[in-house]
Design a protein around this motif. Sequence first.
Motif, PDB file in Angstrom:
ATOM      1  N   LYS A   2       0.846  -1.198   0.000  1.00 17.61           N
ATOM      2  CA  LYS A   2       0.000   0.000   0.000  1.00 17.61           C
ATOM      3  C   LYS A   2       0.876   1.242   0.000  1.00 17.61           C
ATOM      4  O   LYS A   2       1.955   1.254   0.590  1.00 17.61           O
ATOM      5  N   GLU A   3       0.371   2.269  -0.638  1.00 21.79           N
ATOM      6  CA  GLU A   3       1.098   3.528  -0.744  1.00 21.79           C
ATOM      7  C   GLU A   3       0.863   4.395   0.482  1.00 21.79           C
ATOM      8  O   GLU A   3      -0.271   4.643   0.876  1.00 21.79           O
ATOM      9  N   LEU A   4       1.960   4.874   1.068  1.00 26.10           N
ATOM     10  CA  LEU A   4       1.866   5.796   2.200  1.00 26.10           C
ATOM     11  C   LEU A   4       1.846   7.242   1.729  1.00 26.10           C
ATOM     12  O   LEU A   4       1.071   8.052   2.226  1.00 26.10           O
ATOM     13  N   LEU A   5       2.744   7.573   0.806  1.00 27.79           N
ATOM     14  CA  LEU A   5       2.803   8.945   0.315  1.00 27.79           C
ATOM     15  C   LEU A   5       3.590   9.021  -0.970  1.00 27.79           C
ATOM     16  O   LEU A   5       4.264   8.072  -1.358  1.00 27.79           O
ATOM     17  N   ARG A  63       2.180   9.861  11.094  1.00 25.55           N
ATOM     18  CA  ARG A  63       1.311  10.879  11.698  1.00 25.55           C
ATOM     19  C   ARG A  63       1.943  11.443  12.963  1.00 25.55           C
ATOM     20  O   ARG A  63       1.954  12.661  13.186  1.00 25.55           O
ATOM     21  N   ASP A  64       2.501  10.566  13.793  1.00 22.07           N
ATOM     22  CA  ASP A  64       3.149  11.009  15.032  1.00 22.07           C
ATOM     23  C   ASP A  64       4.372  11.883  14.750  1.00 22.07           C
ATOM     24  O   ASP A  64       4.749  12.706  15.580  1.00 22.07           O
ATOM     25  N   ALA A  65       4.963  11.711  13.565  1.00 23.93           N
ATOM     26  CA  ALA A  65       6.114  12.527  13.170  1.00 23.93           C
ATOM     27  C   ALA A  65       5.679  13.813  12.471  1.00 23.93           C
ATOM     28  O   ALA A  65       6.512  14.605  12.039  1.00 23.93           O
ATOM     29  N   GLY A  66       4.360  14.010  12.350  1.00 26.71           N
ATOM     30  CA  GLY A  66       3.844  15.230  11.749  1.00 26.71           C
ATOM     31  C   GLY A  66       3.753  15.215  10.239  1.00 26.71           C
ATOM     32  O   GLY A  66       3.630  16.262   9.602  1.00 26.71           O
ATOM     33  N   GLU A  67       3.790  14.019   9.640  1.00 22.65           N
ATOM     34  CA  GLU A  67       3.733  13.891   8.184  1.00 22.65           C
ATOM     35  C   GLU A  67       2.322  13.570   7.711  1.00 22.65           C
ATOM     36  O   GLU A  67       1.582  12.848   8.380  1.00 22.65           O
ATOM     37  N   GLU A  68       1.970  14.092   6.562  1.00 28.56           N
ATOM     38  CA  GLU A  68       0.686  13.750   5.940  1.00 28.56           C
ATOM     39  C   GLU A  68       0.840  12.427   5.221  1.00 28.56           C
ATOM     40  O   GLU A  68       1.877  12.128   4.657  1.00 28.56           O
ATOM     41  N   VAL A  69      -0.219  11.651   5.240  1.00 31.58           N
ATOM     42  CA  VAL A  69      -0.199  10.326   4.638  1.00 31.58           C
ATOM     43  C   VAL A  69      -1.182  10.290   3.474  1.00 31.58           C
ATOM     44  O   VAL A  69      -2.259  10.866   3.554  1.00 31.58           O
ATOM     45  N   PHE A  70      -0.782   9.625   2.396  1.00 33.13           N
ATOM     46  CA  PHE A  70      -1.612   9.481   1.205  1.00 33.13           C
ATOM     47  C   PHE A  70      -2.924   8.811   1.558  1.00 33.13           C
ATOM     48  O   PHE A  70      -2.951   7.816   2.264  1.00 33.13           O
ATOM     49  N   SER A  71      -4.031   9.363   1.076  1.00 32.08           N
ATOM     50  CA  SER A  71      -5.348   8.743   1.258  1.00 32.08           C
ATOM     51  C   SER A  71      -5.935   8.457  -0.112  1.00 32.08           C
ATOM     52  O   SER A  71      -6.264   9.392  -0.841  1.00 32.08           O
ATOM     53  N   PRO A  72      -6.060   7.168  -0.448  1.00 34.21           N
ATOM     54  CA  PRO A  72      -6.575   6.807  -1.785  1.00 34.21           C
ATOM     55  C   PRO A  72      -8.016   7.210  -1.973  1.00 34.21           C
ATOM     56  O   PRO A  72      -8.751   7.417  -1.100  1.00 34.21           O
TER      57      PRO A  72
END
Length: 72
Positions: A2-5, A63-72
């Motif tokens: 699965k793709e994270l970003l 998310r805990d590191a403050g990064e946005e994650v890809f949402s399909p």
Amino acid sequence: MKELLRTNDIVKLSWLEALLADAGIETLVLDLHTSIIEGSIGILPRRLMVSDDDYLRARLVLRDAGEEVFSP
């Protein structure tokens, strides 16, 4: 898998790979060679992938590191 970003930022990508590796999550970067073929000018983003089993945990780590994650 699965793709994270997706990102064009190779420094950020490297940091995220290290962050996930520290959490015991294996990653795969897709489109690396496609980016090189285009002349490495940064037009095509690279995709950070994880296994289906690690996907939810990887999302939490990012998310805990403050990064946005890809949402399909």
